[in-house]
Design a protein around this motif. Structure first.
Motif, PDB file in Angstrom:
ATOM      1  N   VAL A 207       0.848  -1.195   0.000  1.00 18.86           N
ATOM      2  CA  VAL A 207       0.000   0.000   0.000  1.00 18.86           C
ATOM      3  C   VAL A 207       0.883   1.245   0.000  1.00 18.86           C
ATOM      4  O   VAL A 207       2.054   1.207   0.375  1.00 18.86           O
ATOM      5  N   ASP A 208       0.289   2.349  -0.404  1.00 16.41           N
ATOM      6  CA  ASP A 208       1.038   3.597  -0.504  1.00 16.41           C
ATOM      7  C   ASP A 208       1.006   4.420   0.777  1.00 16.41           C
ATOM      8  O   ASP A 208       1.857   5.293   0.961  1.00 16.41           O
ATOM      9  N   GLY A 209       0.018   4.165   1.631  1.00 19.24           N
ATOM     10  CA  GLY A 209      -0.066   4.961   2.845  1.00 19.24           C
ATOM     11  C   GLY A 209      -1.202   4.507   3.730  1.00 19.24           C
ATOM     12  O   GLY A 209      -1.834   3.473   3.504  1.00 19.24           O
ATOM     13  N   VAL A 210      -1.460   5.325   4.758  1.00 20.93           N
ATOM     14  CA  VAL A 210      -2.427   4.954   5.793  1.00 20.93           C
ATOM     15  C   VAL A 210      -3.267   6.170   6.154  1.00 20.93           C
ATOM     16  O   VAL A 210      -2.781   7.301   6.156  1.00 20.93           O
ATOM     17  N   VAL A 211      -4.541   5.897   6.464  1.00 20.74           N
ATOM     18  CA  VAL A 211      -5.480   6.935   6.904  1.00 20.74           C
ATOM     19  C   VAL A 211      -5.982   6.510   8.283  1.00 20.74           C
ATOM     20  O   VAL A 211      -7.053   5.919   8.405  1.00 20.74           O
ATOM     21  N   PRO A 212      -5.218   6.793   9.339  1.00 17.71           N
ATOM     22  CA  PRO A 212      -5.531   6.256  10.667  1.00 17.71           C
ATOM     23  C   PRO A 212      -6.273   7.248  11.562  1.00 17.71           C
ATOM     24  O   PRO A 212      -5.781   8.339  11.857  1.00 17.71           O
ATOM     25  N   GLY A 213      -7.463   6.864  12.039  1.00 21.33           N
ATOM     26  CA  GLY A 213      -8.166   7.718  12.991  1.00 21.33           C
ATOM     27  C   GLY A 213      -7.325   7.982  14.227  1.00 21.33           C
ATOM     28  O   GLY A 213      -7.337   9.086  14.786  1.00 21.33           O
ATOM     29  N   LEU A 214      -6.568   6.979  14.644  1.00 22.37           N
ATOM     30  CA  LEU A 214      -5.694   7.138  15.807  1.00 22.37           C
ATOM     31  C   LEU A 214      -4.565   8.133  15.528  1.00 22.37           C
ATOM     32  O   LEU A 214      -3.917   8.624  16.458  1.00 22.37           O
ATOM     33  N   GLY A 215      -4.364   8.456  14.257  1.00 21.97           N
ATOM     34  CA  GLY A 215      -3.360   9.456  13.906  1.00 21.97           C
ATOM     35  C   GLY A 215      -3.677  10.833  14.441  1.00 21.97           C
ATOM     36  O   GLY A 215      -2.789  11.691  14.534  1.00 21.97           O
ATOM     37  N   ASN A 216      -4.944  11.091  14.796  1.00 21.73           N
ATOM     38  CA  ASN A 216      -5.277  12.344  15.470  1.00 21.73           C
ATOM     39  C   ASN A 216      -4.611  12.425  16.837  1.00 21.73           C
ATOM     40  O   ASN A 216      -4.313  13.510  17.330  1.00 21.73           O
TER      41      ASN A 216
END
Length: 309
Positions: A207-216
């Motif tokens: 995969v090219d990247g991540v969209v993590p809710g925990l990234g907030n």
């Protein structure tokens, strides 16, 4: 800024801070956006599931998006969720996103009505043509009750309709099959995982990247994970993922007998952001149930265990 194709890296689905009265807290949103950009994220995704888009009015969505675009000031691309039930309504939200200055759009398949794959493909083509911005498909069948067919996604990538896919399907086998499909390598097409818990594995798979809710809550952790993976340091990536997996337990701080999963997870993200001083109020949009004092104490403990307090 020019939208990167392919989009790579860490792109948090930004929470939408609210005031106690339920309005968008623009000052807190600006502060949060600055924190995320300072942590090294590669983009901001507004008005997704973690952004409570389904709970906000059209005016509130526009306020949140305009605030984030201004805060970003061209330093990272801003992706606008244009999630709605039908093509016409999505095009209305897309027009708002264009006026607000978003760099790209993120849309699901139509929902409530049951649609055929031919209709789903037509939906994305109409949105892309009508808005004139790069478009990413959002695969989240738990919310829209349609799993995006792999052939449809890859055909839309090949004809230039889709610039990427955010996979929140929870179907890791399906994601892996998409990644190994020879058609997946359309120039400029990004595949992003929405799973907070398997980012190291997903990056290893391609995969090219991540969209993590925990990234907030811990954007630095996901940026470190991504950088380690890109450097081929999989031991460091695994260690960071293990730490983040332990931190993700904060979404289980609430009693499931008293509230649903959305209230628990979004409430925990907002409680954590409030405890970290990133937002002024941890309120979630009605009718979600707020976390209690004991729940917030458990969130605080998880933050402390992760070394964030």
């Amino acid at each position: 800024m020019p939208f990167p194709t392919p989009l790579r890296g860490v792109v948090p689905p930004v929470i939408t801070p609210l005031t106690p009265a339920g309005e968008v807290d623009t000052a807190s949103l600006r502060r949060l956006a600055e924190h995320l950009i300072g942590a090294g994220v590669h983009g901001l995704f507004l008005l997704g599931s973690s952004g409570e888009a389904a709970y906000l009015t059209d005016a509130q969505r526009l306020t949140a998006l305009e605030t984030a675009v201004a805060a970003s000031a061209g330093r990272v691309p801003v992706l606008a969720g244009v999630i709605d039930t039908t093509t016409a309504r999505v095009l209305d939200r897309a027009a708002d996103a264009v006026r607000a200055g978003a760099d790209a759009l993120v849309a699901t398949a139509p929902f409530y009505t049951r649609t055929h794959p031919v209709e789903i493909a037509d939906h994305f083509r109409r949105v892309r043509a009508g808005a004139g911005l790069p478009l990413l498909a959002y695969d989240i069948p738990v919310a829209v009750h349609t799993k995006l067919p792999r052939d449809v996604v890859l055909d839309l990538a090949a004809d230039g309709t889709l610039a990427g896919l955010k996979d929140s399907s929870g179907d890791e086998g399906s994601l892996r099959r998409l990644l190994v499909d020879p058609r997946r390598h359309t120039p400029g097409f990004s595949v992003l995982t929405g799973s907070e818990l398997t980012v190291d594995c997903a990056l290893l798979a391609g995969v090219d990247g991540v969209v993590p809710g925990l990234g907030n809550v811990d954007p630095h952790g996901y940026v470190r994970l991504h950088e380690a993976a890109r450097a081929g340091d999989w031991a460091t990536a695994k260690a960071e993922q293990d730490r983040l997996a332990a931190l993700f337990a904060l979404t289980e701080a609430a009693d499931p007998a008293l509230m649903g999963g959305s209230s628990a997870a979004l409430g925990a993200f907002k409680a954590a952001a409030h405890l970290l001083g990133l937002i002024d109020c941890a309120a979630t949009a009605a009718p979600q149930v707020p976390l209690g004092e004991a729940d917030v104490a458990r969130v605080r403990a998880r933050l402390a265990d992760a070394g964030l307090l």
